[in-house]
Design a protein around this motif. Structure first.
Motif, PDB file in Angstrom:
ATOM      1  N   LEU A  28     -34.532  64.876  -8.853  1.00  0.00           N
ATOM      2  CA  LEU A  28     -33.486  64.511  -9.806  1.00  0.00           C
ATOM      3  C   LEU A  28     -32.398  63.720  -9.089  1.00  0.00           C
ATOM      4  CD1 LEU A  28     -32.935  65.323 -12.823  1.00  0.00           C
ATOM      5  CD2 LEU A  28     -31.502  67.160 -11.909  1.00  0.00           C
ATOM      6  N   VAL A  29     -32.010  62.570  -9.659  1.00  0.00           N
ATOM      7  CA  VAL A  29     -30.935  61.784  -9.034  1.00  0.00           C
ATOM      8  C   VAL A  29     -29.707  61.631  -9.934  1.00  0.00           C
ATOM      9  CG1 VAL A  29     -32.444  60.535  -7.463  1.00  0.00           C
ATOM     10  CG2 VAL A  29     -32.004  59.589  -9.736  1.00  0.00           C
ATOM     11  N   ALA A  30     -29.889  61.871 -11.230  1.00  0.00           N
ATOM     12  CA  ALA A  30     -28.808  61.817 -12.211  1.00  0.00           C
ATOM     13  C   ALA A  30     -29.335  62.618 -13.405  1.00  0.00           C
ATOM     14  CB  ALA A  30     -28.496  60.370 -12.603  1.00  0.00           C
ATOM     15  N   PRO A  31     -28.503  62.921 -14.400  1.00  0.00           N
ATOM     16  CA  PRO A  31     -29.014  63.702 -15.527  1.00  0.00           C
ATOM     17  C   PRO A  31     -30.250  63.041 -16.146  1.00  0.00           C
ATOM     18  CG  PRO A  31     -26.633  63.524 -15.648  1.00  0.00           C
ATOM     19  CD  PRO A  31     -27.075  62.617 -14.534  1.00  0.00           C
ATOM     20  N   ASP A  32     -31.375  63.758 -16.192  1.00  0.00           N
ATOM     21  CA  ASP A  32     -32.635  63.275 -16.786  1.00  0.00           C
ATOM     22  C   ASP A  32     -33.240  62.068 -16.068  1.00  0.00           C
ATOM     23  OD1 ASP A  32     -32.538  65.233 -18.845  1.00  0.00           O
ATOM     24  OD2 ASP A  32     -31.090  63.977 -19.922  1.00  0.00           O
ATOM     25  N   ALA A  33     -32.771  61.767 -14.878  1.00  0.00           N
ATOM     26  CA  ALA A  33     -33.286  60.615 -14.121  1.00  0.00           C
ATOM     27  C   ALA A  33     -33.848  61.090 -12.779  1.00  0.00           C
ATOM     28  CB  ALA A  33     -32.178  59.594 -13.888  1.00  0.00           C
ATOM     29  N   TYR A  34     -35.016  60.569 -12.447  1.00  0.00           N
ATOM     30  CA  TYR A  34     -35.735  61.032 -11.254  1.00  0.00           C
ATOM     31  C   TYR A  34     -36.203  59.835 -10.434  1.00  0.00           C
ATOM     32  CZ  TYR A  34     -36.132  65.303 -14.055  1.00  0.00           C
ATOM     33  OH  TYR A  34     -35.859  66.413 -14.809  1.00  0.00           O
ATOM     34  N   MET A  35     -36.454  60.109  -9.152  1.00  0.00           N
ATOM     35  CA  MET A  35     -37.117  59.092  -8.345  1.00  0.00           C
ATOM     36  C   MET A  35     -38.191  59.748  -7.500  1.00  0.00           C
ATOM     37  SD  MET A  35     -34.589  58.229  -5.080  1.00  0.00           S
ATOM     38  CE  MET A  35     -35.759  57.230  -4.164  1.00  0.00           C
ATOM     39  N   VAL A  36     -39.171  58.948  -7.057  1.00  0.00           N
ATOM     40  CA  VAL A  36     -40.071  59.348  -5.982  1.00  0.00           C
ATOM     41  C   VAL A  36     -39.847  58.359  -4.850  1.00  0.00           C
ATOM     42  CG1 VAL A  36     -41.753  60.324  -7.589  1.00  0.00           C
ATOM     43  CG2 VAL A  36     -42.079  57.995  -6.746  1.00  0.00           C
ATOM     44  N   GLN A  37     -39.874  58.881  -3.635  1.00  0.00           N
ATOM     45  CA  GLN A  37     -39.504  58.058  -2.480  1.00  0.00           C
ATOM     46  C   GLN A  37     -40.690  57.821  -1.558  1.00  0.00           C
ATOM     47  OE1 GLN A  37     -36.272  59.573  -0.064  1.00  0.00           O
ATOM     48  NE2 GLN A  37     -36.859  58.191   1.596  1.00  0.00           N
ATOM     49  N   GLY A  38     -41.023  56.558  -1.358  1.00  0.00           N
ATOM     50  CA  GLY A  38     -42.087  56.203  -0.428  1.00  0.00           C
ATOM     51  C   GLY A  38     -41.670  56.395   1.015  1.00  0.00           C
ATOM     52  N   VAL A  39     -42.646  56.368   1.909  1.00  0.00           N
ATOM     53  CA  VAL A  39     -42.336  56.540   3.326  1.00  0.00           C
ATOM     54  C   VAL A  39     -41.791  55.228   3.896  1.00  0.00           C
ATOM     55  CG1 VAL A  39     -44.026  58.369   3.664  1.00  0.00           C
ATOM     56  CG2 VAL A  39     -44.699  55.998   4.071  1.00  0.00           C
ATOM     57  N   SER A  40     -41.027  55.340   4.976  1.00  0.00           N
ATOM     58  CA  SER A  40     -40.412  54.167   5.588  1.00  0.00           C
ATOM     59  C   SER A  40     -41.388  53.596   6.606  1.00  0.00           C
ATOM     60  CB  SER A  40     -39.098  54.589   6.247  1.00  0.00           C
ATOM     61  OG  SER A  40     -38.354  53.456   6.582  1.00  0.00           O
ATOM     62  N   ALA A  41     -42.322  52.791   6.133  1.00  0.00           N
ATOM     63  CA  ALA A  41     -43.373  52.261   7.013  1.00  0.00           C
ATOM     64  C   ALA A  41     -44.020  51.078   6.328  1.00  0.00           C
ATOM     65  CB  ALA A  41     -44.416  53.339   7.280  1.00  0.00           C
ATOM     66  N   LEU A  42     -44.896  50.413   7.049  1.00  0.00           N
ATOM     67  CA  LEU A  42     -45.720  49.391   6.428  1.00  0.00           C
ATOM     68  C   LEU A  42     -46.918  50.081   5.773  1.00  0.00           C
ATOM     69  CD1 LEU A  42     -45.658  46.677   9.249  1.00  0.00           C
ATOM     70  CD2 LEU A  42     -44.222  46.843   7.205  1.00  0.00           C
ATOM     71  N   GLY A  43     -47.526  49.415   4.800  1.00  0.00           N
ATOM     72  CA  GLY A  43     -48.670  49.987   4.107  1.00  0.00           C
ATOM     73  C   GLY A  43     -49.846  50.199   5.055  1.00  0.00           C
ATOM     74  N   SER A  44     -50.545  51.337   4.890  1.00  0.00           N
ATOM     75  CA  SER A  44     -51.707  51.637   5.732  1.00  0.00           C
ATOM     76  C   SER A  44     -52.658  52.529   4.944  1.00  0.00           C
ATOM     77  CB  SER A  44     -51.271  52.364   7.007  1.00  0.00           C
ATOM     78  OG  SER A  44     -50.853  53.675   6.684  1.00  0.00           O
ATOM     79  N   PRO A  45     -53.938  52.611   5.378  1.00  0.00           N
ATOM     80  CA  PRO A  45     -54.853  53.536   4.693  1.00  0.00           C
ATOM     81  C   PRO A  45     -54.311  54.973   4.729  1.00  0.00           C
ATOM     82  CG  PRO A  45     -56.091  52.043   6.088  1.00  0.00           C
ATOM     83  CD  PRO A  45     -54.627  51.807   6.397  1.00  0.00           C
ATOM     84  N   ALA A  46     -53.658  55.360   5.829  1.00  0.00           N
ATOM     85  CA  ALA A  46     -53.151  56.732   5.960  1.00  0.00           C
ATOM     86  C   ALA A  46     -52.063  57.033   4.925  1.00  0.00           C
ATOM     87  CB  ALA A  46     -52.616  56.971   7.369  1.00  0.00           C
ATOM     88  N   ASN A  47     -51.148  56.074   4.683  1.00  0.00           N
ATOM     89  CA  ASN A  47     -50.078  56.357   3.703  1.00  0.00           C
ATOM     90  C   ASN A  47     -50.421  55.832   2.307  1.00  0.00           C
ATOM     91  OD1 ASN A  47     -49.267  53.580   3.589  1.00  0.00           O
ATOM     92  ND2 ASN A  47     -47.879  53.863   5.331  1.00  0.00           N
ATOM     93  N   ARG A  48     -51.619  55.290   2.136  1.00  0.00           N
ATOM     94  CA  ARG A  48     -52.118  54.823   0.832  1.00  0.00           C
ATOM     95  C   ARG A  48     -51.158  53.835   0.163  1.00  0.00           C
ATOM     96  NH1 ARG A  48     -53.206  59.425  -2.942  1.00  0.00           N
ATOM     97  NH2 ARG A  48     -51.198  60.170  -2.216  1.00  0.00           N
ATOM     98  N   ASN A  49     -50.443  53.101   1.006  1.00  0.00           N
ATOM     99  CA  ASN A  49     -49.474  52.120   0.489  1.00  0.00           C
ATOM    100  C   ASN A  49     -48.318  52.786  -0.273  1.00  0.00           C
ATOM    101  OD1 ASN A  49     -48.825  49.394   0.666  1.00  0.00           O
ATOM    102  ND2 ASN A  49     -49.650  48.898  -1.350  1.00  0.00           N
TER     103      ASN A  49
END
Ligand SMILES: [Zn+2]
Length: 310
Positions: A28-49
């Motif tokens: 939750l970041v604000a009332p009724d508002a959400y985020m999902v946060q990606g990893v701080s990296a370049l895309g790779s098979p391990a992090n599935r982009n």
């Protein structure tokens, strides 16, 4: 104000966990508002982009999603996160820009019946050879997250001017902000929650990739965003910001510093290597991805300023 504080504190705690995991976790970041946060990296098979963020706002008439992550499987997991919170359908998906890590999940939301909205210049990317080559390369470099079934999805509705969408009593102002990071930059402003979903115009906690962007116009776009009275910013990458103004200013100041230092070097016809080596980077060199991005950012800016000087 106190309410906002506690929401953001909660979100920061959740985001810190999400950064270590490989699955989208809604915070939750604000009332009724959400985020999902990606990893701080370049895309790779391990992090599935999973290297970019997505956001969604729940209203009583349905859900509005902004960006759809870097692969169809991640987008399915994002949908599952939404379903964990509400049974309401996803009505709209807003695309902040057509970069692979933000749009390879679109097909999952299209299949779920959402209306996709983007700024019209996204068509330039969709019809470009770059897009086709990038997808082809991703199918190899990011397999199996990106495979032969992954495809680009056009918007159902292309906009070219500021557009307000009202859903379930919540207003969403879609504000074109390009050309800056890309020609089709689109930010989403939710005035009720003083929430700005800014795509890649704001990078938080890392050095931005400037690429071929016109940093002068990017700075102008950031100045425009500063005119919104944002309390919370969901950036395209990195954690949620409860210090909206400071973060907008950091990205703007980084770009301005590149232009100032590299512009001076280009005007004096100093070789890039020399100018780069003697520039004081101490204000930015502790930021993640500095080592990866700063040199190429400086070089691109040097070329840009050299051209501008001619
Ligand atoms: Zn991005």
């Amino acid at each position: 104000m106190l309410m906002f504080r506690s929401f953001v504190t909660l979100a920061l705690a959740g985001a810190a966990c999400a950064a270590g995991a490989q699955s989208p976790k809604a915070v939750l970041v604000a009332p009724d508002a959400y985020m999902v946060q990606g990893v701080s990296a370049l895309g790779s098979p391990a992090n599935r982009n999973f290297i970019s963020n997505a956001a969604f706002v729940v209203t009583r008439a349905g859900v509005v999603v902004v960006d759809t992550l870097g692969s169809p499987a991640l987008a399915q997991e994002l949908l599952a996160e939404i379903r964990r919170i509400t049974p309401a359908p996803v009505r709209y998906v807003i695309v902040t820009h057509y970069h692979a890590d933000h749009v390879y999940g679109l097909q999952a939301f299209k299949a779920a019946g959402a209306t996709i909205i983007a700024q019209r210049d996204g068509q330039l990317y969709l019809n470009s050879e770059t897009a086709a080559l990038r997808l082809q390369a991703s199918r190899e470099e990011l397999a199996p997250a990106i495979d032969a079934n992954t495809h680009l999805v056009a918007a159902d509705r292309w906009i070219d001017a500021p557009t307000t969408i009202s859903l379930g009593g919540v207003d969403f102002l879609l504000q074109p902000a390009g050309p800056a990071h890309t020609p089709e930059d689109l930010v989403v402003w939710v005035p009720q929650h003083k929430l700005l979903i800014a795509g890649d115009l704001v990078f938080r906690g890392r050095v931005p990739f400037v690429g071929q962007a016109d940093s002068g116009r990017w700075i102008a776009a950031l100045d425009k965003l500063l005119s919104f009275d944002a309390q919370v910013i969901v950036p395209g990458h990195g954690p949620v910001s409860s210090s909206a103004r400071a973060d907008l200013e950091l990205t703007r100041d980084y770009l301005a510093y590149l232009r100032q230092t590299m512009g001076e070097a280009a005007r004096n016809m100093d070789p890039f290597e020399e100018a780069y080596a003697r520039t004081d980077w101490s204000r930015f060199d502790k930021l993640p991805l500095f080592a990866m991005a700063n040199r190429i950012n400086a070089y691109n800016t040097y070329l840009l300023m050299e051209q501008a000087g001619r």
